[in-house]
Design an enzyme around this catalytic site. Sequence first.
Site, mmCIF file in Angstrom:
data_model
loop_
_atom_site.group_PDB
_atom_site.id
_atom_site.type_symbol
_atom_site.label_atom_id
_atom_site.label_comp_id
_atom_site.label_asym_id
_atom_site.label_seq_id
_atom_site.Cartn_x
_atom_site.Cartn_y
_atom_site.Cartn_z
ATOM 1 N N HIS A 299 0.852 -1.190 0.000
ATOM 2 C CA HIS A 299 0.000 0.000 0.000
ATOM 3 C C HIS A 299 0.893 1.247 0.000
ATOM 4 O O HIS A 299 1.377 1.667 1.052
ATOM 5 C CB HIS A 299 -0.904 0.015 1.232
ATOM 6 C CG HIS A 299 -1.958 -1.045 1.239
ATOM 7 N ND1 HIS A 299 -3.034 -1.028 0.377
ATOM 8 C CD2 HIS A 299 -2.109 -2.150 2.010
ATOM 9 C CE1 HIS A 299 -3.804 -2.078 0.615
ATOM 10 N NE2 HIS A 299 -3.268 -2.770 1.600
ATOM 11 N N HIS B 192 -0.909 -6.557 -5.302
ATOM 12 C CA HIS B 192 -1.056 -7.814 -4.560
ATOM 13 C C HIS B 192 -0.483 -8.938 -5.415
ATOM 14 O O HIS B 192 -0.620 -8.933 -6.640
ATOM 15 C CB HIS B 192 -2.534 -8.093 -4.273
ATOM 16 C CG HIS B 192 -2.826 -9.528 -3.939
ATOM 17 N ND1 HIS B 192 -3.352 -10.406 -4.859
ATOM 18 C CD2 HIS B 192 -2.630 -10.242 -2.798
ATOM 19 C CE1 HIS B 192 -3.499 -11.595 -4.280
ATOM 20 N NE2 HIS B 192 -3.059 -11.520 -3.045
ATOM 21 N N HIS C 44 -0.045 -5.690 -17.879
ATOM 22 C CA HIS C 44 -0.626 -6.831 -18.588
ATOM 23 C C HIS C 44 0.350 -7.453 -19.591
ATOM 24 O O HIS C 44 0.273 -8.656 -19.854
ATOM 25 C CB HIS C 44 -1.929 -6.418 -19.263
ATOM 26 C CG HIS C 44 -3.071 -6.310 -18.304
ATOM 27 N ND1 HIS C 44 -3.821 -7.403 -17.913
ATOM 28 C CD2 HIS C 44 -3.566 -5.249 -17.619
ATOM 29 C CE1 HIS C 44 -4.751 -7.016 -17.049
ATOM 30 N NE2 HIS C 44 -4.620 -5.716 -16.850
ATOM 31 N N HIS D 176 -21.291 -7.371 -4.400
ATOM 32 C CA HIS D 176 -22.240 -6.476 -3.732
ATOM 33 C C HIS D 176 -22.112 -5.035 -4.212
ATOM 34 O O HIS D 176 -23.010 -4.221 -3.971
ATOM 35 C CB HIS D 176 -22.054 -6.548 -2.207
ATOM 36 C CG HIS D 176 -20.729 -6.062 -1.721
ATOM 37 N ND1 HIS D 176 -19.564 -6.791 -1.865
ATOM 38 C CD2 HIS D 176 -20.363 -4.908 -1.103
ATOM 39 C CE1 HIS D 176 -18.550 -6.119 -1.337
ATOM 40 N NE2 HIS D 176 -19.007 -4.970 -0.868
#
Length: 307
Positions: free
Chosen positions: A98, A108, A147, A177
């Site tokens: 972070h 990550h 990528h 959600h």
Amino acid sequence: MSSPDSDAVYQYLTDLQDRICNELGARDASADFHEDSWKRPAGGGGRSRVIADGDLFEKGGVNFSHVMGDELPPSASASRPELAGASWEAMGVSLVMHPRNPYVPTSHANVRFFVAHPPERESVWWFGGGFDLTPYYGFVEDCRHWHRVARDACSPFGEEIHPRFSQWCDDYFYLRHRDERRGIGGLFFDDFNEVSFDHSFALMRSIGDSYLPAYTPIVDRRRDHEFGDRERQFQLYRRGRYVEFNLVYDRGTLFGLQSGGRTESILMSLPPLVRWDYGWTPEPGSREAELTDYFLQPRNWLETNDE
């Protein structure tokens, strides 16, 4: 299926942790990685390395763990019910960085190896892992680079591997959600034991070795970008999405907690500061709105012509 060489995997993973900590730590002269070696009462242990309060990295951690148990937890056997009740061994390196500057993305990565020993049956093994990028202020150049490195890591193992793992990453790092992707993707794979142990292990190593070439050029490009309180507050707001994903959906987090893992190391991935604002939305057309309107939309970054 060839027999696994757990010792070779162990040696690779501990060396990978060393290399990543050395490379990232050298970029932040204001802070160091501090090692915390630990043992798990149920079996095994690991070494957690955490950097905090640096000028570059506000918080980061690179964990190595090697743990085992007598019975697989539900998070590990849910998709493979035939392994319920099996003893197991797992090892891996998992990291989250972070940065302090909102223009430097959170990253990550993890690579892992798992062996299950069902009663009166042959052992079952597999590899998993990948890496993904979570920007707050996006740059097309960074997304393309990320990528391209991911594609090149997969290329020696077949043309179908990169599109398969890239789509898997997009599908996995998705907040249902919120109907929103966590970041701009990368690679994700799990339960991988194709061709042979040597082949699968080589693929895992290629992906693990590619994290630094994918991330460090982006860090170097963005670390001195000027920012103010507006950018900082938006970074803290978006970090909330990271927390939501890790605590609700992440299989590694759930496995660690359900298997009696070390909570401090499992939750190392959470950012040090975060905020939630009720009903807040960015101003249309702003750089903040661009994150969700453009960068978090499904996109083939290897083919996009946008600048």
